[in-house]
Structures are given as structure tokens and as C-alpha cells.
Design an enzyme around this catalytic site. Structure first.
Site, short mmCIF file in Angstrom:
data_model
loop_
_atom_site.label_atom_id
_atom_site.label_comp_id
_atom_site.label_asym_id
_atom_site.label_seq_id
_atom_site.Cartn_x
_atom_site.Cartn_y
_atom_site.Cartn_z
N LYS A 80 65.97 -20.62 24.49
CA LYS A 80 67.24 -19.90 24.49
C LYS A 80 67.92 -20.18 25.82
O LYS A 80 67.24 -20.27 26.86
CB LYS A 80 66.96 -18.39 24.33
CG LYS A 80 68.20 -17.52 24.21
CD LYS A 80 67.80 -16.06 23.99
CE LYS A 80 69.00 -15.14 23.83
NZ LYS A 80 68.58 -13.74 23.60
N SER A 155 70.93 -11.73 19.69
CA SER A 155 71.59 -12.79 20.42
C SER A 155 70.86 -14.13 20.37
O SER A 155 71.46 -15.16 20.64
CB SER A 155 71.76 -12.37 21.88
OG SER A 155 70.49 -12.23 22.51
N SER A 179 67.09 -8.81 19.91
CA SER A 179 67.65 -10.16 19.95
C SER A 179 66.74 -11.28 19.48
O SER A 179 67.19 -12.39 19.23
CB SER A 179 68.16 -10.48 21.36
OG SER A 179 69.40 -9.85 21.56
#
Lengths: 484, 477
Positions: A80, A155, A179
Site C-alpha cells: 500500500k 482505504s 481499511s
């Protein structure tokens, strides 16, 4: 016959060891998948073809030389884009860090590199982790590979989408209020938010320090445990990482679930949850029961305060954590300014998106003198009560079973009201606030064929138990595309 | 300090000292003073995304030692808090400090001004990180040196118990002496390892309420602190006498003009949005840890003063002057242990060496063994006091060996009554007026004769014996 990129990590590890294919071939296969799919999907922010092929070749020559290789040697992965890899641009999904290149690697990135894993690129996300749809990325949205008109969640939307699309066999995401878990559910993959303190946060760009935790996103549960084995453990550079001995997360995978007690918190099965989602999770509960587990209904009364407490605490911490992005030393600096205040105001106004600004404003407000007691302190008190509620629940059951999100993946632009978006975190924030481990995995499908995720929440450091339940569920047919 | 009748100053000091740790408070960067800009930095102290603080346990240890030496209570549990504000020298835009749970609280230190002793309360002691340094450059604008970012600081906050510049200076000295004694900091004000913020208000004597205060920040010498207080006291009293109101503000002391000037007016209290630092665990200290540190504290100035007075037979006042400065006391004791005449050593140290040493901190280039030899020469009468003082000066300046010098230059004192009697008689013969003056009651005339004898012996005559012989002889005339 499944293609190379459809296989599990465990299969890759065996095949690489048997020299059925090389690390370079494997890396190229995934790079090809990225080239083929990602223009449409938008999971990646940065792809590293040369770097990853060079790394794969090094693994291959070490293998050829007869060296004993570490456990993840030659396995491609992606991070990420809020986790530092030395020398690789890290944007955090923000214009502010559009050209920021970190001079050091996160602890987890170091561990994976030492383990021989091959970094393929960096994945899209809601700006600084703030969002539940990846629509708040400053660069481009990421599509849900199972339904291109829908969001992949957020996210860590890029992570879940890339794994679900077979662009990468595993990714590391971060979870603050859901997330990792919610995008895993939306994309039909497996995501673990480990116990707070189980994985070092060193090198993870902080959103809300007391909640942030790095975890793996994988195609199945066993792969997830393999990766957690590689990244968990004490790191002296993170004072909050736990000193306890790290267990072998794969050790209990084969055990059955007979005699285990699963609690269904009645508060998380109410009207706020879509009927199809409720049905899918209840159905999963029945299958656990069939496998020999006991299902009981429990109550977590304080859950009603979780969303409010979460948004106050996470925004408060974010307002402080993101203050370092001031345009002075790195990141975006406004072109024109006449004094220091203008430099700050313009750089931050230009560099941050609306959602980030909203959270910074909220967080600054709740910490301000005169409001601290009414908001921040009260939220911390609520957090303590929530922790206590979980403790009592674990007095009567081994693990909790809940939905991951109130709905399956929603459409782009569907949730325009921020509060509506925030409400989607209702199932995931409680475990975040209590620092508990929570596994998100597919448990069924909606009528439209969208994956539905279930969440298994355990006591602190009970990840082996959660994985054991997850593998047992997969053995009973799971909730994947084939078996939904 | 000049005081205006009826008005007293109420002063509290916040002193920042840099503990003598090798590394910073939240990372392992070195704290060496004077390194080239931005060479002692890492992702942590630069506040890069993802970097996390880890606490340097030495800083806690040093602060607890300071707390114990200053009679504070030590918190078994204390926290870290973020103090949030934007400034270019603060990379994270927050300072990790301690807000409502400091490490130490509720202590005191004794100060002495003139003949008066007074206890000054220590409100609290906490640990925090320093900020960087802005360098204003004509050509390049403002530059930032982050070497100091994350350098540990121990902040010691006094109660508003001080009433004058003299008391403030005495407090700072006592504080520094104590910290030097326990080895917590080198307290070098010129290198910024000890800095002082002054909070000052004035009020009519007898009043108990506090007046509006002003704050003067980062004063880096005892003398400047004293001058800043004297000036600010007069300024505030003058304002009140004119019927004006004191405005709460931060002021800067300008050593060049000796004045304080407005830096920043506080319309309302700054809002630093303090909250508990989530990246660090609270500090928890066990009783055993605290007691170990307490047991390991060295002898403190007061105890040493008593012991030195007793062990070496010195007047309490002399012992106090020596014990106050750890370096001086260490040196003195090294000398005193090597001679049978420790009082001679004290007299030479206080009367001569202290004046030769002009630096803020005492240091002596004279080897304690040589000094002890000199004290023995003086104590057993081999040399007289003037000769000893001259030798001491040459030892300090040129590093001579006093024993060799006495031997080679034949400096030993003349104590032979016959020789001295002859010299006195000669001197009287050469100064006939002295004898008549003496008879007429001008006893000072004897001094002229003694002076002449000293001169004729190159200062080697035994002064006491010479004086006695002179008086005897003059009396006979």
C-alpha cells in the site's frame, strides 16, 4: 488448468522450490497481468518492472548456486502506498507527496526483502488512509475487479483489487478503522488486521497511531498466515510493538473447530446492516455450527458509541500526525508565498484533498482547549468501555463473528455524504478501538453476485485461532467465487 | 538589584538543561555539539513519514536523578504528550513533552544570598525534545539546521518563590552546582546546555495575589538573567506607578542594550492541543529502580560542605565556597589529602587561585601533588606567605615545580633571629626618623622598617619574626 497468476502463495513456494518455474518467470507473469489489467483497474500507483525483475533474477541465481533460500524467496508482492520502501516514490494517495521518495524502508518492507520477496510496486489508496472506497485517492479511482462499476472499498482498495484481479499474489495494507478488512470483503479476498502492536508500524505513514496496523491481504487464509509469519514480531524501532514471542501463525491451521464458541453480537446484526449481508453471515454461522463450533448470541452495548469515538480519536491523531506535511522540508510547497503562514496555508490547501482537510479540521477542533474534555476525553472513555465490553464477551466465547460492512461493494459516487460513508465502518471500528485482531474473508454472495465478507474478531494475539477458523470455513466450502 | 519601595518582584524560573547523553531522546543520533548542520539527523528526528520515536532510557534516568537531588517526588507512572504547533524548526509540528504527568514534582533547593538561606520550591521536572535551529542568511534566506531536533532536555520549573535578581542568580548557581555534582548535565550556558526562561510579575509588598507576568525566554547566562530581571522589574514598577496595566507577553532580553523588548503579545493562552503521545508507552518506574538511583547519588554540595569543614578543619564559610563548585572541591580534596596543611591549601585556593581562574567553571592546570608540596612548604615555614603566593602564580602560569624552585633559587625564608636582628638594626640605622616617630606613638613607623628588611632579603624574611624584632628594637631607642 489455472494460470500462473491464479495460484496461491503456498503453491508458488512449492513450485519455485521444485524449480517448476523461476522467480523471474513468476515476476514477469504478474508484471504482465499488471500491464494487461491495471490500465482499466487502477490498483497500482507505481510499478517497478526493472527493479522487480532484477530482484527475481538475484533469487534465481542464488537458487541456482544451491543457496538455502528464505521462505518467501522469489514471491512478488506490492505495498500500500503509505508504507516506505527505500528509493521508491511513496504518495500516500496524496498530491502532497506526489514526488516524495523515502530514504529508508519500513520494518515490514525490510523483513520481506530479507525474506526474498520481490517488490513489484505500490498500491492505490484513499488519501492518507482516509476513506472507505479509494475514491479519495488524489490520482485515480481503483475499480472493483469483480464489478467494474463498483468501488473496491478502502482505504487499502488498491491492495484488495490487485490481489483479487491476480495482479499480485499478496499485498500489505494498513487498517485504522477497517481499511484492510472492508476492501478485502468488497473484493472477495482475505485480509487480516492483526492485534495492535503485533506488526511494527515503523515506516507506515501514520494516520491514527493508536489504531493503525499493517496486515496482509491474500487470496486465501493459509497464504495470509504465511505472510503474517514473515512480518509480525517485536521491532525496537516501534515502542508500541509487542515484546511477546511471535507464534507460528500456520501451526494451528489444520485443527478443527469443534468445541469453539462463536459469539454473534446482536447489535451488529440490526437494521443498519443490509438483509443479504446479514443472511450471508448467519449462513456462515450455521456452517461453523455444522463443523462443530457452538454459536451463541452476545451483546456489546457500547458498540453504539464506537463510530463517534473512532472518528473523534482518529481525526484528533490525524490532525497532529499530518501537521508535519507543512511544505518546509519535503513534499509539496506552494509556488507563491510571501511569508511563513502563507507557505503553510497554501502548501497544505493545495496538497490535501477535501476528506483529509475535513478530518484535520475535525481533529483540531476536538483537541482544542475547551472542547478536549467534551470530545477527545469522552471518546477515550468510550474506547475503554468498548474494550471492557469485548473482554466480557470473551468471557463467554472464543471469538466474535460479524459482517465486515453493512453492504457489499457500492457504486462509484453512491456515497456523497461523508457521514453516510463513515457509517459504513460500523462493523470494523470496534476491533480497531480495542486493538483486537480481526480477520476478514468472503462468506457468500449477494443476489447480484457481489462478495460478502465476514469478520472474525478474537482476543489480543489470537490470530492463530482466527486463521484456524478461517481455514476450517474454507474447507467447508468457503465463500469464494467458486463456492459462494 | 535596585528596588522601589513597596514593590516586590515575584519570579519563577524555567530552566532547560541538556542531559549528558550520547544520543538523542527518541532516536540514536549523536548529540555532539557544533557538528556541521544537518549531519546528526535520521528519519526519526527529521520527522519523516512513518518514522517513530523510541525513548532513550538514559534521559529518564538523568531526570530522575535530578529529581532525587532536588528533593522531588518521583512519579511511578508518567506520560508523554504532544505539544502541537507549527514552526519550521519543529519537523513533526509537535514537540514530544510531558504535560499533566511529569516525571518529578514537588521538590526544593536551598539558596544563600548574603547571610540568608531560603528554600525555593521546585514545581516539576519533565523531559522533552529540543527543536532545531533557524539560521538567517543574507544570501540564502532562512535555513534550518536539524542537528538539535530531538536533543533531550530536562525542564526544571521553580515555584514563584524568588524575589530578586540576586536570589534568581543564587538559585541558578545552586541548581547548576547540584546538576554538575550528580553528573546530569555539563550545564554549559554558552553551548546552550543550560537555558533559562524567566517569569516575572510585581506586586505591592504584603499582597498575596500575583500580578500579570511577562516571560523572558532563552536567556543564556547568569549575568544576563540577573540584568533582565533588574530591568524588567523596574519597567513593570514604573508602568504601575504611571497607572498603566501590565500586558501579558513574551519579551526578549537584549544583552547589548540591557533592556527587554516585546516579542509577542499573548491575546489569549496559546492552544497547543496537548494530547497523550500514542507512539510511546507511558513511563513506569519501579520502587527498586528509583531506590537504586537514590542510593547511587553522589554526595551533594551541602553534605560535602559539612564534611570538608570537619575533615580538613576549615571554617564553614570557606568549606561552603569550595564545596559549591564540584570541580574546585574535587581538586581541593585531591590536594588536601596529600598535605598536612589543608588550611594552607584552602587559603591559597580561595585567596589566589579562584581569582586567577576567570572562566565560569573552575579548572586548575596545577597538579594536586605540586600544590600539596607548596602547601607543605608554606605550612612548615620553609617559605613565607608572600613567597608562596609568588610561587603559586608561577605554578599556574608556567607549571614550575615549587620544591625545585625553592631549592634552586634559595627562596626559603630567613628565620634565624641573629641574622634578622642584624638586618633590622641596619634598617633602623638607615631610617633614623622611624625611631623618633615610633617613640612619639606612630606605631606605623615599624612597618617601614619591616618593609625595608623584606626588601633587603628579597622577600624571604620571616614576616612575623621580623615585625617582633623591629618592635623590640624600636622600643629600646
Amino acid at each position: 488448468m489455472r494460470t500462473l497468476t491464479e495460484r496461491t502463495l503456498a503453491e508458488h513456494i512449492a513450485a519455485l522450490a521444485a524449480r517448476a518455474y523461476s522467480a523471474e518467470e513468476l515476476t514477469r507473469a504478474y508484471l504482465d497481468a499488471v500491464v494487461r489489467k491495471d490500465g482499466e483497474l487502477g490498483a497500482f500507483l507505481t510499478v517497478l518492472p526493472e527493479r522487480s525483475i532484477a530482484a527475481a533474477r538475484r533469487i534465481d541465481s542464488r537458487r541456482a548456486a544451491g543457496e538455502k533460500l528464505p521462505s518467501l524467496a522469489g514471491l512478488p508482492y506490492a505495498l500500500k502506498d503509505n508504507i516506505c520502501a527505500k528509493g521508491v516514490r511513496m504518495t500516500c494517495g496524496s498530491r502532497f507527496l506526489e514526488n516524495y521518495i523515502p530514504p529508508y524502508s519500513a520494518h515490514v518492507a525490510e523483513l520481506l526483502e530479507n525474506n526474498g520477496a520481490v517488490l513489484l510496486g505500490k498500491l492505490n489508496m484513499d488519501e492518507f488512509g482516509m476513506g472507505s472506497s479509494s475514491e479519495h485517492s488524489a490520482f485515480h479511482p481503483t475499480k472493483n475487479p469483480l464489478a467494474p462499476d463498483r468501488v473496491p472499498g478502502g482505504s487499502s482498495g488498491g491492495c484488495a483489487a490487485a490481489v483479487a484481479a491476480g495482479e499480485i499474489p499478496f499485498a500489505l495494507g494498513s487498517d485504522t478503522g477497517g481499511s484492510i478488512r472492508q476492501p478485502a470483503a468488497f473484493c472477495g479476498v482475505v485480509g487480516m488486521k492483526p492485534t495492535w502492536g503485533a506488526v511494527s508500524r515503523y515506516g507506515l505513514t501514520a494516520f491514527a497511531s493508536s489504531l493503525d496496523q499493517i496486515g496482509p491481504i491474500t487470496g486465501d487464509v493459509r497464504d495470509n498466515a504465511l505472510i503474517l509469519n514473515a512480518i509480525a514480531g517485536r521491532d525496537a524501532r516501534d515502542a508500541t510493538s509487542q515484546a511477546r514471542k511471535t507464534p507460528d501463525y500456520t501451526a494451528e491451521l489444520e485443527k478443527d473447530v469443534r468445541g469453539l464458541r462463536l459469539g454473534l453480537p446482536k447489535e451488529i446484526f440490526g437494521e443498519a446492516i443490509d438483509a443479504e449481508v446479514r443472511a450471508a453471515v448467519r449462513n456462515a454461522a450455521k456452517r461453523f455450527e455444522k463443523a462443530g463450533a457452538e454459536i451463541i448470541e452476545i451483546s456489546l452495548p457500547s458498540i453504539a458509541y464506537a463510530l463517534a469515538a473512532y472518528y473523534i480519536i482518529s481525526s484528533a491523531e490525524a490532525s497532529s500526525n499530518l501537521a508535519r506535511f507543512d511544505g518546509v522540508r519535503y513534499g509539496r510547497r506552494a509556488e507563491e508565498y510571501t511569508d511563513l503562514t502563507q507557505l503553510y496555508v497554501r502548501s497544505r490547501s493545495e496538497g490535501f484533498g477535501d476528506e483529509v482537510k475535513r478530518r484535520i479540521l475535525l481533529g483540531t477542533f476536538v483537541l482544542s482547549s475547551g472542547y478536549y474534555d467534551a470530545y477527545y476525553k469522552k471518546a477515550q472513555n468510550a474506547r475503554l468501555v468498548i474494550k471492557k465490553d469485548f473482554e466480557s464477551a470473551f468471557g463467554v466465547c472464543d471469538c466474535l463473528l460479524t459482517p465486515v460492512a453493512p453492504t457489499a461493494a457500492f457504486r462509484f459516487g453512491e456515497k456523497r455524504d461523508p457521514l453516510e460513508m463513515y457509517a459504513g465502518d460500523v462493523c470494523t471500528v470496534p476491533a480497531g478501538l480495542a486493538g483486537l485482531p480481526a480477520l476478514s474473508m468472503p462468506c457468500g454472495k449477494t443476489g447480484e453476485g457481489l462478495p460478502v465478507g465476514m469478520q472474525l474478531i478474537g482476543r489480543r494475539f489470537s490470530e492463530p485461532l482466527l486463521y484456524r477458523l478461517g481455514v476450517a470455513f474454507e474447507r467447508e466450502g468457503g465463500g469464494t467465487r467458486e463456492n459462494g | 538589584m535596585k528596588t522601589v519601595d513597596g514593590y516586590e518582584a515575584v519570579i519563577g524560573l524555567e530552566v532547560h538543561v541538556e542531559p549528558s547523553t550520547k544520543t538523542k531522546i527518541f532516536c540514536s543520533c549523536p548529540t555532539t555539539f557544533g557538528a556541521p548542520p544537518n549531519t546528526q539527523v535520521c528519519p526519526v528526528c527529521m520527522g519523516l513519514p512513518g518514522a517513530l520515536p523510541t525513548l532513550n532510557g538514559k534521559v529518564v534516568e538523568y531526570a530522575v536523578r535530578a529529581g532525587l537531588a532536588l528533593n522531588c517526588g518521583i512519579a511511578r507512572r508518567s506520560g508523554h504528550d504532544r505539544k502541537n504547533y507549527f514552526y519550521p524548526d519543529l519537523p513533526k509540528a509537535y514537540q514530544i513533552s510531558q504535560y499533566d504527568e511529569p516525571l518529578c514534582a514537588g521538590g526544593w533547593i536551598e539558596i544563600e544570598t548574603g547571610e540568608t538561606k531560603k528554600r525555593i520550591g521546585i514545581t516539576r521536572i519533565h523531559i522533552e525534545e529540543d527543536a532545531g535551529k533557524l539560521i538567517h542568511d543574507e544570501k540564502n534566506g532562512t535555513l534550518i539546521d536539524c542537528n538539535r531536533c530531538g536533543v533531550p532536555l530536562i525542564e526544571i520549573v521553580s515555584e514563584p518563590d524568588l524575589r530578586s535578581a540576586e536570589e534568581a542568580e543564587a538559585y541558578l548557581r545552586a541548581l547548576r552546582n547540584t546538576l554538575l555534582y550528580i553528573g546530569v548535565s555539563d550545564c554549559k550556558m554558552n553551548e546552550g546546555s543550560m537555558r533559562c526562561d524567566v517569569n516575572l510579575s510585581v506586586r505591592k509588598k504584603g499582597e498575596t495575589a500575583l500580578g500579570t507576568r511577562t516571560e523572558m525566554k532563552n536567556i543564556n547566562s547568569f549575568r544576563f538573567t540577573s540584568r533582565a530581571i533588574a530591568y524588567e522589574y523596574e519597567r513593570q514598577v514604573a508602568a504601575l506607578l504611571r497607572g498603566e496595566r501590565i500586558v501579558q507577553q513574551t519579551r526578549r532580553f537584549d544583552p547589548a542594550t540591557g533592556r527587554t523588548e516585546t516579542m509577542r503579545i499573548k491575546e489569549e493562552a496559546d492552544d497547543y492541543r496537548y494530547f497523550p503521545e500514542p507512539d510511546l508507552e507511558p513511563i513506569t518506574l519501579s520502587d527498586a529502580y528509583i531506590e537504586t538511583l537514590r542510593g547511587a547519588l553522589p554526595e551533594l554540595p551541602d553534605a560535602r560542605e559539612r564534611r570538608i569543614a570537619e575533615e580538613y578543619g576549615l571554617p564553614r564559610k570557606d568549606a561552603a565556597l569550595i564545596a559549591e563548585d564540584k570541580a574546585a572541591a574535587d581538586w581541593y580534596e585531591a590536594v588536601a589529602k596529600k598535605t598536612e596543611y589543608p588550611r594552607a591549601a584552602a587559603n591559597l585556593l580561595l585567596g589566589d587561585l579562584f581569582h586567577m581562574n576567570t572562566a565560569d567553571e573552575f579548572s586548575s592546570p596545577i597538579d594536586p601533588g605540586c600544590m600539596a608540596a607548596l602547601c607543605t612548604l608554606l605550612g612548615d615555614g620553609t617559605v613565607n606567605n608572600p613567597t608562596a603566593k609568588k610561587l603559586l602564580e608561577r605554578m599556574y602560569r608556567d607549571g614550575i615545580d615549587p620544591v625545585a624552585a625553592v631549592r634552586e633559587e634559595r627562596l626559603s625564608q630567613i628565620r634565624d633571629g641573629e641574622t634578622l636582628g642584624r638586618l633590622v638594626a641596619e634598617a633602623i640605622a638607615a631610617n633614623p626618623k622611624c625611631a623618633s616617630d615610633f617613640r612619639n606613638g606612630k606605631t606605623a613607623a615599624a612597618k617601614t622598617i619591616v618593609g625595608a628588611v623584606m626588601k633587603s632579603t628579597g622577600g624571604r624574611a620571616d614576616p612575623a619574626l621580623t615585625a617582633r624584632l623591629t618592635e623590640e628594637m624600636l622600643g629600646k631607642f
